[in-house]
Enzyme design. Sequence first.
Site, PDB file in Angstrom:
ATOM      1  CB  SER A 156      -2.522   5.914  -0.750  1.00 47.10           C
ATOM      2  OG  SER A 156      -3.425   6.641   0.032  1.00 47.10           O
ATOM      3  N   GLY A 157      -1.093   7.710   1.474  1.00 44.52           N
ATOM      4  CA  GLY A 157      -1.037   7.902   2.921  1.00 44.52           C
ATOM      5  C   GLY A 157       0.284   7.546   3.578  1.00 44.52           C
ATOM      6  CE1 TYR A 171      -8.646  -0.487   9.874  1.00 41.49           C
ATOM      7  CE2 TYR A 171      -8.981   0.385  12.087  1.00 41.49           C
ATOM      8  CZ  TYR A 171      -8.226   0.306  10.930  1.00 41.49           C
ATOM      9  OH  TYR A 171      -7.032   1.006  10.842  1.00 41.49           O
ATOM     10  N   GLY A 198      11.604 -16.966   3.888  1.00 40.75           N
ATOM     11  CA  GLY A 198      12.887 -17.579   3.501  1.00 40.75           C
ATOM     12  C   GLY A 198      13.875 -16.507   3.058  1.00 40.75           C
ATOM     13  N   GLY A 240       0.823  -1.222   0.000  1.00 45.70           N
ATOM     14  CA  GLY A 240       0.000   0.000   0.000  1.00 45.70           C
ATOM     15  C   GLY A 240       0.848   1.258   0.000  1.00 45.70           C
ATOM     16  CB  ALA A 241       4.249   1.858  -1.195  1.00 45.36           C
TER      17      ALA A 241
HETATM   18  N1  LIG Z   1      -4.927   6.916   8.889  1.00 45.97           N
HETATM   19  C1  LIG Z   1      -5.035   6.604  10.166  1.00 45.97           C
HETATM   20  O1  LIG Z   1      -5.445   7.433  11.009  1.00 45.97           O
HETATM   21  C2  LIG Z   1      -4.647   5.252  10.640  1.00 45.97           C
HETATM   22  C3  LIG Z   1      -4.149   4.279   9.803  1.00 45.97           C
HETATM   23  N2  LIG Z   1      -3.826   3.045  10.291  1.00 45.97           N
HETATM   24  C4  LIG Z   1      -3.316   1.994   9.398  1.00 45.97           C
HETATM   25  O2  LIG Z   1      -2.338   2.517   8.541  1.00 45.97           O
HETATM   26  C5  LIG Z   1      -2.248   1.734   7.365  1.00 45.97           C
HETATM   27  C6  LIG Z   1      -2.148   2.630   6.154  1.00 45.97           C
HETATM   28  O3  LIG Z   1      -3.358   3.328   5.997  1.00 45.97           O
HETATM   29  P1  LIG Z   1      -3.458   4.841   5.503  1.00 45.97           P
HETATM   30  O4  LIG Z   1      -2.206   5.256   4.881  1.00 45.97           O
HETATM   31  O5  LIG Z   1      -4.041   5.611   6.610  1.00 45.97           O
HETATM   32  O6  LIG Z   1      -4.634   4.701   4.419  1.00 45.97           O
HETATM   33  P2  LIG Z   1      -4.664   4.887   2.823  1.00 45.97           P
HETATM   34  O7  LIG Z   1      -6.045   4.506   2.430  1.00 45.97           O
HETATM   35  O8  LIG Z   1      -4.163   6.200   2.437  1.00 45.97           O
HETATM   36  O9  LIG Z   1      -3.642   3.776   2.338  1.00 45.97           O
HETATM   37  C7  LIG Z   1      -3.972   2.429   2.371  1.00 45.97           C
HETATM   38  C8  LIG Z   1      -3.198   1.691   1.324  1.00 45.97           C
HETATM   39  O10 LIG Z   1      -3.586   0.299   1.357  1.00 45.97           O
HETATM   40  C9  LIG Z   1      -3.861  -0.091   0.033  1.00 45.97           C
HETATM   41  N3  LIG Z   1      -4.780  -1.218  -0.061  1.00 45.97           N
HETATM   42  C10 LIG Z   1      -6.068  -1.286   0.312  1.00 45.97           C
HETATM   43  N4  LIG Z   1      -6.581  -2.467  -0.036  1.00 45.97           N
HETATM   44  C11 LIG Z   1      -5.598  -3.175  -0.655  1.00 45.97           C
HETATM   45  C12 LIG Z   1      -5.516  -4.440  -1.271  1.00 45.97           C
HETATM   46  N5  LIG Z   1      -6.572  -5.238  -1.391  1.00 45.97           N
HETATM   47  N6  LIG Z   1      -4.335  -4.847  -1.792  1.00 45.97           N
HETATM   48  C13 LIG Z   1      -3.258  -4.027  -1.738  1.00 45.97           C
HETATM   49  N7  LIG Z   1      -3.279  -2.803  -1.200  1.00 45.97           N
HETATM   50  C14 LIG Z   1      -4.447  -2.387  -0.668  1.00 45.97           C
HETATM   51  C15 LIG Z   1      -4.451   1.150  -0.634  1.00 45.97           C
HETATM   52  O11 LIG Z   1      -4.423   1.018  -2.040  1.00 45.97           O
HETATM   53  P3  LIG Z   1      -5.385   1.936  -2.967  1.00 45.97           P
HETATM   54  O12 LIG Z   1      -4.849   3.328  -2.889  1.00 45.97           O
HETATM   55  O13 LIG Z   1      -5.246   1.313  -4.319  1.00 45.97           O
HETATM   56  O14 LIG Z   1      -6.755   1.821  -2.405  1.00 45.97           O
HETATM   57  C16 LIG Z   1      -3.483   2.196  -0.088  1.00 45.97           C
HETATM   58  O15 LIG Z   1      -2.307   2.178  -0.838  1.00 45.97           O
HETATM   59  C17 LIG Z   1      -3.456   0.796   7.387  1.00 45.97           C
HETATM   60  O16 LIG Z   1      -3.039  -0.484   7.767  1.00 45.97           O
HETATM   61  C18 LIG Z   1      -4.347   1.405   8.465  1.00 45.97           C
HETATM   62  O17 LIG Z   1      -5.145   0.420   9.099  1.00 45.97           O
HETATM   63  C19 LIG Z   1      -3.940   2.756  11.611  1.00 45.97           C
HETATM   64  C20 LIG Z   1      -4.409   3.673  12.481  1.00 45.97           C
HETATM   65  C21 LIG Z   1      -4.814   4.997  12.085  1.00 45.97           C
HETATM   66  C1  LIG Z   2     -13.444  10.264   6.631  1.00 47.06           C
HETATM   67  C2  LIG Z   2     -12.776  11.220   5.706  1.00 47.06           C
HETATM   68  C3  LIG Z   2     -11.417  11.428   5.694  1.00 47.06           C
HETATM   69  C4  LIG Z   2     -10.434  10.773   6.565  1.00 47.06           C
HETATM   70  C5  LIG Z   2     -10.643   9.805   7.409  1.00 47.06           C
HETATM   71  C6  LIG Z   2      -9.605   9.184   8.221  1.00 47.06           C
HETATM   72  C7  LIG Z   2      -8.242   9.660   8.107  1.00 47.06           C
HETATM   73  C8  LIG Z   2      -9.929   8.205   9.029  1.00 47.06           C
HETATM   74  C9  LIG Z   2      -9.056   7.627   9.978  1.00 47.06           C
HETATM   75  C10 LIG Z   2      -9.321   6.509  10.549  1.00 47.06           C
HETATM   76  C11 LIG Z   2      -8.622   5.993  11.680  1.00 47.06           C
HETATM   77  C12 LIG Z   2      -8.184   6.870  12.751  1.00 47.06           C
HETATM   78  C13 LIG Z   2      -8.380   4.689  11.733  1.00 47.06           C
HETATM   79  C14 LIG Z   2      -7.715   4.012  12.787  1.00 47.06           C
HETATM   80  O1  LIG Z   2      -7.317   2.884  12.683  1.00 47.06           O
HETATM   81  C15 LIG Z   2     -10.814  12.399   4.730  1.00 47.06           C
HETATM   82  C16 LIG Z   2      -9.827  11.644   3.867  1.00 47.06           C
HETATM   83  C17 LIG Z   2     -10.105  13.506   5.503  1.00 47.06           C
HETATM   84  C18 LIG Z   2     -11.812  13.061   3.768  1.00 47.06           C
HETATM   85  C19 LIG Z   2     -13.164  13.256   4.337  1.00 47.06           C
HETATM   86  C20 LIG Z   2     -13.710  11.959   4.802  1.00 47.06           C
END
Ligand SMILES: NC(=O)C1=CN([C@@H]2O[C@H](COP(=O)(O)OP(=O)(O)OC[C@H]3O[C@@H](n4cnc5c(N)ncnc54)[C@H](OP(=O)(O)O)[C@@H]3O)[C@@H](O)[C@H]2O)C=CC1
Ligand SMILES: CC1=C(/C=C/C(C)=C/C=C/C(C)=C/C=O)C(C)(C)CCC1
Length: 336
Positions: free
Chosen positions: A53-54, A217, A177, A50-51
């Site tokens: 995004s985010g 989740y 491995g 998942g590199a």
């Molecule tokens: N954001 C937050 O506040 C928090 C995030 N996390 C964890 O951080 C990690 C990264 O998430 P975050 O960067 O926030 O979210 P993003 O949605 O920005 O990134 C998630 C990534 O996972 C990829 N992905 C989703 N489904 C699949 C799949 N079936 N196969 C391969 N790749 C997949 C997405 O691909 P694509 O772009 O194609 O959808 C994307 O690249 C996650 O494990 C999340 O649970 C934990 C706590 C809080």
């Molecule tokens: C909903 C939403 C957003 C972000 C949501 C996020 C960032 C959720 C975080 C989830 C957490 C804290 C998961 C913990 O595991 C955006 C992209 C700002 C756009 C508007 C809608």
Amino acid sequence: MAVATVAALLAALGGALWLAARRFVGPSVKRLHRGGDSGLMHGKTVLITGANSGLGRATAAELLRLGARVIMGCRDRTRAEEAAVQLRREICQAGGPELGPDSSGAGELVVKELDLASLRSVRSFCQEVLQEEPRLDVLINNAGIFQCPYMKTEDGFEMQFGVNHLGHFLLTNLLLGLLKSSAPSRIVVVTSKLYKYGDINFEDLNSEQNYNKSFCYSRSKLANILFTRELARRLEGTNVTVNVLHPGMVRTNLGRHIHIPLLVKPLFNLVTWAFFKTPLEGAQTSIYLASSPEVEGVSGKYFGDCKEEELLPKAMDESVAGKLWDVSEVMVGILK
Ligand SMILES: NC(=O)C1=CN([C@@H]2O[C@H](COP(=O)(O)OP(=O)(O)OC[C@H]3O[C@@H](n4cnc5c(N)ncnc54)[C@H](OP(=O)(O)O)[C@@H]3O)[C@@H](O)[C@H]2O)C=CC1
Ligand SMILES: CC1=C(/C=C/C(C)=C/C=C/C(C)=C/C=O)C(C)(C)CCC1
């Protein structure tokens, strides 16, 4: 009427100023690495799921800057190639090293297709990695999906459990491995503090009887921690370490399945902007565990903000971790 309008405007303005002050003056996570250590990951190969995004993207950018060869495991080739082009551009603009296989001392980006919702895709991805990569120093299990509607993976698993836990379970096992032959090597797993609200209900891992998107989740994120702890136990003495981290609340695309009414969206954006970390801030613990000499030899631990944290007893239950491992082996079809 006019007084009420002015009061409302002043309240809105005051609120916005307060949020802005919080964003800029409030505590933020410091960046770990500065210009000086740009060769820290030179010669190391890092695979990040998942590199594109985010957090994954921010982790890739920083490890690339530190000189690593970074393999981006992404489900959508177009999105991944776009992210790779941007990352290369950003690093060049920031005065980083020229990227490419021909330039010595420079990080390199490689894009490979990986859909964690398909065991077939995970297997063919690993086959390609094993054929093409002589070594793997760091595996970062980062990809994740959050609170989607009820969906199943290609193999019939509930989507969040399937992608967040089972896909990464198979991926890690198939690459073990190579990680062992590259030791000392590291595995980094991204979980969430929301693991606290999950349980491993072995009688309905596919949520066919009842689907609650928040619970599923949390369950998948609890599974990430139990997996880490069981794997650390199994890897004792191999010089391959595995640690798990929560990034805090980070402003990324993770919330794509949450429906927010159009009128509330601006307010929501303001609040996430003020209170959530940026992806680069959120990625610091992943980067730390992947690269810092401070955690050499450390395994089976849970981190937040680059520090070890305590886990709830349910995340340290060895019998649940062992049973989850056995059940996961059967589910992904790697039972020996
Ligand atoms: N954001 C937050 O506040 C928090 C995030 N996390 C964890 O951080 C990690 C990264 O998430 P975050 O960067 O926030 O979210 P993003 O949605 O920005 O990134 C998630 C990534 O996972 C990829 N992905 C989703 N489904 C699949 C799949 N079936 N196969 C391969 N790749 C997949 C997405 O691909 P694509 O772009 O194609 O959808 C994307 O690249 C996650 O494990 C999340 O649970 C934990 C706590 C809080
Ligand atoms: C909903 C939403 C957003 C972000 C949501 C996020 C960032 C959720 C975080 C989830 C957490 C804290 C998961 C913990 O595991 C955006 C992209 C700002 C756009 C508007 C809608």
